[in-house]
Design a protein around this motif. Sequence first.
Motif, short mmCIF file in Angstrom:
data_model
loop_
_atom_site.label_atom_id
_atom_site.label_comp_id
_atom_site.label_asym_id
_atom_site.label_seq_id
_atom_site.Cartn_x
_atom_site.Cartn_y
_atom_site.Cartn_z
N LEU A 40 0.49 -1.22 0.00
CA LEU A 40 -0.13 -0.27 -0.05
C LEU A 40 1.06 1.06 0.17
CD1 LEU A 40 -2.56 -1.45 1.96
CD2 LEU A 40 -2.79 -0.92 0.01
N THR A 85 -7.56 5.63 2.27
CA THR A 85 -8.27 5.43 1.39
C THR A 85 -9.29 4.53 1.38
OG1 THR A 85 -6.88 3.54 -0.12
CG2 THR A 85 -6.46 5.73 -0.86
N ARG A 86 -10.40 4.39 0.76
CA ARG A 86 -11.53 3.23 0.86
C ARG A 86 -10.75 2.19 0.53
NH1 ARG A 86 -17.06 2.84 1.54
NH2 ARG A 86 -17.63 5.10 1.00
N GLU A 87 -9.62 2.22 -0.35
CA GLU A 87 -9.10 0.78 -0.59
C GLU A 87 -8.30 0.33 0.80
OE1 GLU A 87 -11.25 2.49 -3.64
OE2 GLU A 87 -9.64 3.50 -2.69
N THR A 90 -10.41 -1.06 3.59
CA THR A 90 -11.08 -1.86 3.80
C THR A 90 -10.50 -3.64 4.03
OG1 THR A 90 -12.84 -0.61 2.50
CG2 THR A 90 -12.65 -2.80 2.18
N ARG A 91 -9.01 -3.27 3.51
CA ARG A 91 -8.20 -4.47 3.09
C ARG A 91 -8.12 -4.22 4.39
NH1 ARG A 91 -2.40 -5.13 -1.00
NH2 ARG A 91 -2.11 -6.70 0.44
N ALA A 130 -16.13 1.62 5.74
CA ALA A 130 -15.15 1.68 4.18
C ALA A 130 -14.44 0.44 5.44
CB ALA A 130 -13.74 2.25 4.42
N GLY A 134 -14.78 -4.01 5.86
CA GLY A 134 -13.97 -5.02 5.33
C GLY A 134 -14.06 -6.11 6.54
#
Length: 371
Positions: A40, A85-87, A90-91, A130, A134
Amino acid sequence: MPIDQNGDAIIEGMSVRRLPKISLHDHLDGGVRPATIVELADAVGLELPENDPEDLADWFADKSDSGSLVEYLKTFDLTIGVMQTREGLTRVAREFVEDLAADGVIYGEVRWAPEQHLAGGLSLEEVVEAVQDGIEEGEDAAEGNGHDIRVGQLVSAMRHTDRSLEIAQLAVAFRGRGAVGFDIAGPEDGFPPSRLREAFDYLASEFFPATVHAGEAAGLDSIRSALIDGRALRLGHGVRIAEDLDVVSREGDEVLVHFGDLARWVRDREIPLELSPSSNLQTGAIAAWGTELADHPFDLLYQLGFAVTVNVDNRTMSRTSLTRELALLAETFEYDLADLETFQLNAAAGAFLAIEEREELIELIAEGFER
């Protein structure tokens, strides 16, 4: 009792990792996989001190072992940096739940501060959503692997900023949508819960539960404020409640102790202590008693009847797991399965769930330990 490279151990013929566990004090930004940080960070252009996951894991462990909570907290600049970030959120949340499940956790509460994750342009509501996405993905993945786990959010406010009421309102708004409780985090010394009294008054008016970091970097006054100003139902760490105990004499296994009023209140009301042995060593929370796990007042508090629970605090910084923490305690204080079961039952009783759900957890723990 040998602890293997994965942090597991065998007690009375049982794998500690396979035992059902409850995790109450576990920070989302303190449990990011080093490999995920590397990936990331590259995507968001964040510079790292080490670009190899193993080397980065070593860096976290070295920097966290400072004996100072202030220095310990600086390591979070990296983990929070990749959670903007949302990604990324969530991850990290999905992998966090997967790691809990792999550790034998059947119920966990994950704490984190939404206000620290707005640099990427997301709103407070969007970051909570978010993370919840996850968590649910992680729960589904665990179920697909044959492990039932439920995880709730402890929405936290930073105690040194001025957004506590706003964050408390955010937590209540997400009740029933993932949030199960409230917490305050960040530098404890100099920032007592009384500074956030308005937020705690609001939570009390909404009958929304709170746990408060207290008795880690600050002493008895911090704990007193957590209980009076914060209406805390649990104490985050709370290890320094032992400062209110005067050990009069020791004869073998017999210990004569004089209780201060605060310690007696916490013990008699069975207010859970969210103890994190490895972290407490790293941050110097037990410096008054020593520098080794054997010096930790955990066993004294346990033998005196406090509602002790075992937690990791920050898996990445302490390079630990709940399995490893339990194994280390068992090795140090010669605990058996019955003791480890008591710690899980204490945690289940203190979970921010309806009583019917807590009773269900207690049954699952009893069944798991019996097997």
